[in-house]
Design an enzyme around this catalytic site. Structure first.
Site, PDB file in Angstrom:
ATOM      1  N   ALA A   1      -1.890 -30.766  27.288  1.00 26.78           N
ATOM      2  CA  ALA A   1      -2.150 -30.786  28.739  1.00 26.78           C
ATOM      3  C   ALA A   1      -2.277 -29.347  29.229  1.00 26.78           C
ATOM      4  CB  ALA A   1      -0.994 -31.484  29.448  1.00 26.78           C
ATOM      5  N   GLY A   2      -3.024 -29.155  30.295  1.00 24.40           N
ATOM      6  CA  GLY A   2      -3.203 -27.799  30.804  1.00 24.40           C
ATOM      7  C   GLY A   2      -3.969 -27.790  32.112  1.00 24.40           C
TER       8      GLY A   2
ATOM      9  N   CYS B   1     -19.548 -25.960  26.059  1.00 23.04           N
ATOM     10  CA  CYS B   1     -19.977 -27.273  25.561  1.00 23.04           C
ATOM     11  C   CYS B   1     -19.437 -28.459  26.351  1.00 23.04           C
ATOM     12  CB  CYS B   1     -19.585 -27.428  24.103  1.00 23.04           C
ATOM     13  SG  CYS B   1     -20.772 -26.670  23.002  1.00 23.04           S
TER      14      CYS B   1
ATOM     15  N   GLU C   1     -15.436 -22.196  19.393  1.00 20.78           N
ATOM     16  CA  GLU C   1     -15.351 -20.753  19.559  1.00 20.78           C
ATOM     17  C   GLU C   1     -13.940 -20.307  19.187  1.00 20.78           C
ATOM     18  OE1 GLU C   1     -16.826 -19.497  23.363  1.00 20.78           O
ATOM     19  OE2 GLU C   1     -18.570 -20.791  23.144  1.00 20.78           O
TER      20      GLU C   1
ATOM     21  N   GLY D   1     -12.796 -26.036  29.652  1.00 20.82           N
ATOM     22  CA  GLY D   1     -13.949 -25.238  30.079  1.00 20.82           C
ATOM     23  C   GLY D   1     -14.806 -24.951  28.868  1.00 20.82           C
TER      24      GLY D   1
ATOM     25  N   LYS E   1     -10.542 -20.096  26.795  1.00 19.98           N
ATOM     26  CA  LYS E   1      -9.454 -20.364  25.857  1.00 19.98           C
ATOM     27  C   LYS E   1      -9.201 -19.062  25.097  1.00 19.98           C
ATOM     28  CE  LYS E   1     -12.174 -21.952  21.949  1.00 19.98           C
ATOM     29  NZ  LYS E   1     -12.388 -22.953  20.937  1.00 19.98           N
TER      30      LYS E   1
ATOM     31  N   VAL F   1     -23.784 -19.757  18.497  1.00 20.37           N
ATOM     32  CA  VAL F   1     -24.075 -20.663  17.387  1.00 20.37           C
ATOM     33  C   VAL F   1     -25.035 -20.003  16.404  1.00 20.37           C
ATOM     34  CG1 VAL F   1     -25.131 -22.881  16.804  1.00 20.37           C
ATOM     35  CG2 VAL F   1     -23.687 -22.688  18.826  1.00 20.37           C
TER      36      VAL F   1
HETATM   37  C1  UDX Z   1     -16.240 -27.442  21.698  1.00 22.53           C
HETATM   38  C2  UDX Z   1     -16.151 -28.501  20.580  1.00 22.53           C
HETATM   39  O1  UDX Z   1     -14.799 -28.611  20.115  1.00 22.53           O
HETATM   40  C3  UDX Z   1     -17.101 -28.154  19.447  1.00 22.53           C
HETATM   41  O2  UDX Z   1     -17.052 -29.164  18.453  1.00 22.53           O
HETATM   42  C4  UDX Z   1     -18.479 -28.066  20.053  1.00 22.53           C
HETATM   43  O3  UDX Z   1     -19.464 -27.885  19.120  1.00 22.53           O
HETATM   44  C5  UDX Z   1     -18.506 -26.961  21.088  1.00 22.53           C
HETATM   45  O4  UDX Z   1     -17.574 -27.305  22.113  1.00 22.53           O
HETATM   46  P1  UDX Z   1     -15.283 -25.027  22.217  1.00 22.53           P
HETATM   47  O5  UDX Z   1     -16.060 -25.099  23.491  1.00 22.53           O
HETATM   48  O6  UDX Z   1     -15.359 -23.771  21.438  1.00 22.53           O
HETATM   49  O7  UDX Z   1     -15.742 -26.198  21.228  1.00 22.53           O
HETATM   50  O8  UDX Z   1     -13.762 -25.269  22.603  1.00 22.53           O
HETATM   51  P2  UDX Z   1     -12.581 -26.277  22.224  1.00 22.53           P
HETATM   52  O9  UDX Z   1     -11.611 -25.601  21.337  1.00 22.53           O
HETATM   53  O10 UDX Z   1     -13.090 -27.570  21.780  1.00 22.53           O
HETATM   54  O11 UDX Z   1     -11.870 -26.406  23.653  1.00 22.53           O
HETATM   55  C6  UDX Z   1     -12.608 -26.814  24.802  1.00 22.53           C
HETATM   56  C7  UDX Z   1     -11.760 -26.713  26.042  1.00 22.53           C
HETATM   57  O12 UDX Z   1     -10.747 -27.712  26.049  1.00 22.53           O
HETATM   58  C8  UDX Z   1     -11.015 -25.391  26.221  1.00 22.53           C
HETATM   59  O13 UDX Z   1     -11.058 -24.999  27.581  1.00 22.53           O
HETATM   60  C9  UDX Z   1      -9.596 -25.707  25.793  1.00 22.53           C
HETATM   61  O14 UDX Z   1      -8.653 -24.859  26.392  1.00 22.53           O
HETATM   62  C10 UDX Z   1      -9.483 -27.132  26.286  1.00 22.53           C
HETATM   63  N1  UDX Z   1      -8.472 -27.927  25.567  1.00 22.53           N
HETATM   64  C11 UDX Z   1      -8.618 -28.195  24.248  1.00 22.53           C
HETATM   65  C12 UDX Z   1      -7.385 -28.455  26.260  1.00 22.53           C
HETATM   66  O15 UDX Z   1      -7.215 -28.259  27.474  1.00 22.53           O
HETATM   67  N2  UDX Z   1      -6.478 -29.254  25.579  1.00 22.53           N
HETATM   68  C13 UDX Z   1      -6.628 -29.526  24.260  1.00 22.53           C
HETATM   69  O16 UDX Z   1      -5.770 -30.252  23.720  1.00 22.53           O
HETATM   70  C14 UDX Z   1      -7.713 -28.986  23.571  1.00 22.53           C
END
Ligand code: UDX
Length: 434
Positions: free
Chosen positions: A247-248, A255, A148, A252, A315, A15
């Site tokens: 879905a997955g 945040c 991220e 992780g 991700k 950040v």
């Molecule tokens: C998140 C928030 O989106 C962001 O606003 C905050 O400030 C920080 O945390 P980030 O951790 O970078 O961001 O990842 P994000 O893209 O939000 O995905 C989080 C997790 O959810 C990942 O593991 C992703 O694979 C999973 N995910 C996301 C799913 O399994 N399905 C989805 O539809 C979306």
């Protein structure tokens, strides 16, 4: 460009570094401070310490506007507006660990004209307690919502910017709001506690959406429906929206897991039992483990079986391994006696430190050599481009569990694979697929 007010950044992690680079891009002089001398030295030499698309360019382009330092004094002399971007990891109890925030607060002088702007995610109530400790200092809550992998883009095109301040700090809040004025997106002014809650509630809601669709996926498998179609149909309802319904194998990252747990604990500490979040967390933990059952369905016991994990980062487009589902999955597979081999195009270095007994391969095809099954853990674009026919030929058994529903089942089936997705009902391969 008109002269813009200098900005201080405390803590140069994901950040902090993105915040520093983006404010520099907006024309501000930025002084960024971190306690790790090796990180400050690397950044000062022009090395980018994290993998984040677009960041390296921004840092290079604005190098003369950003100073990296270990000295708090240099930061305090150079900037009035101080963004706190240190991490707040979870403690054993699930509460947020505020020790790094506290350490920063202790270094700040009382009664100066500095403004402490909290970007780190903190439990609601933290701002109030810091203001009690440092009554002479203006305090503004300005939570980050950066994802991220798209953090630079998110910073420059925010959906909203939240600026929380309590009575007496209105001028400081005006100054913070002014920093974001060149950007699109609504600036929401509110009180500190509400700003803190907006951050926690947003992440908890998004995590809830993911756990919800993961449970729907699990039911889809039982009733022969396709979760992709279900999510599409749900998402067309504007009240639901189509995002965060993929879905997955569970969420992780740095945040969601920590913020959901922190909000649950925050509620619990006040005597309120947040039942929904308890379920969201449990569903996510179980989801990471479901792949094991899918592999056993095809392979029987996993003892001595060679399983290839494609992708390890939490991700795509990041090398972040924090709370990555791959960590739990690898441990569970090894617990069942499987031999685990893995490939990640970007996170392998960080992952190797955490997954000592997992063999790291140099390419996806090398990971698949002699494997009894492959699991797509991270949706890296290169896996969509992989020559799946060649892959099938290399494997002891061409079985693919697609933990992200990332591939077109018809394509991999045509290459000779048995295919299992998450909540996807896929027919048997066509005879032509061979
Ligand atoms: C998140 C928030 O989106 C962001 O606003 C905050 O400030 C920080 O945390 P980030 O951790 O970078 O961001 O990842 P994000 O893209 O939000 O995905 C989080 C997790 O959810 C990942 O593991 C992703 O694979 C999973 N995910 C996301 C799913 O399994 N399905 C989805 O539809 C979306």
């Amino acid at each position: 460009m008109t002269e813009r007010e200098p900005v201080g950044v405390i803590g140069v992690g994901w950040v902090g570094l993105v915040t520093a680079a983006c404010f520099a891009e907006l024309g501000h002089r930025v002084i960024a401070r971190d306690i790790l001398p090796e990180k400050v030295a690397a950044l000062s030499r022009g090395e980018t310490t994290i993998h984040e698309p677009g960041l390296e360019d921004l840092l290079r382009r604005n190098a003369e506007r950003i100073t990296f330092t270990t000295e708090m004094g240099e930061l305090l002399d150079g900037a009035r507006l101080l963004f706190v971007c240190v991490d707040t990891p979870p403690t054993y109890s699930g509460d947020a660990d505020l020790s790094r925030v506290r350490a920063v607060v202790e270094e700040l002088p009382e009664g100066s004209d500095h403004v402490l702007i909290m970007k780190s995610t903190v439990p609601a109530g933290t701002g109030e307690s810091i203001r009690r400790d440092l009554p002479g200092l203006a305090y503004v809550s300005c939570p980050e919502f950066l994802k991220e992998g798209t953090a630079v883009e998110d910073f420059m095109h925010p959906d909203r910017v939240v600026v929380g301040a309590d009575p007496g700090d209105e001028a400081a809040a005006d100054a913070v709001a002014g920093l974001y004025e060149p950007l699109p997106g609504e600036i929401l002014r509110t009180d500190v506690a509400s700003a803190e809650m907006i951050k926690l509630a947003s992440n908890a809601f998004l995590a809830t959406k993911i756990s919800f669709i993961n449970e729907i996926a699990n039911v889809c498998e039982e009733v022969g429906a396709d979760v992709g179609e279900v999510a599409r149909g749900m998402g067309l309802d504007q009240r639901i929206g189509s995002s965060f319904l993929r879905a997955g194998i569970g969420y992780g990252g740095s945040c969601f897991p920590k913020d959901v747990s922190a909000l649950k604990m925050l509620a619990g500490n006040t005597g309120y039992h947040f039942q929904l979040l308890t379920a969201v967390i449990e569903v996510n933990e179980l989801q990471k483990r479901r792949v094991v059952g899918k592999l056993e369905k095809h392979l029987g016991s996993l003892l001595g079986k060679r399983i290839a994990l494609l992708g390890l980062a939490f991700k795509a487009n990041t090398d972040d391994m924090r709370e990555a589902s791959s960590l739990v999955l690898a441990a569970r597979l090894q617990g069942e006696g499987a031999e685990v081999v893995a490939y990640d195009p970007v996170a392998a270095g960080r992952a190797a430190e955490l997954l000592e007994s997992v063999e790291m391969a140099d390419s996806a095809q090398a990971a698949l050599d002699g494997a009894d099954a492959a699991v797509i853990v991270t949706e890296w674009p290169e896996f969509a481009e992989l020559d799946w026919k060649e892959a099938a030929g290399r494997m002891a058994r061409p079985l693919l569990v697609d933990g992200r529903n990332f591939l077109d089942p018809a394509v991999v089936q045509a290459a000779g694979f048995e295919y299992e997705g998450i909540g996807r009902t896929v027919g048997a391969p066509s005879p032509a697929g061979g």
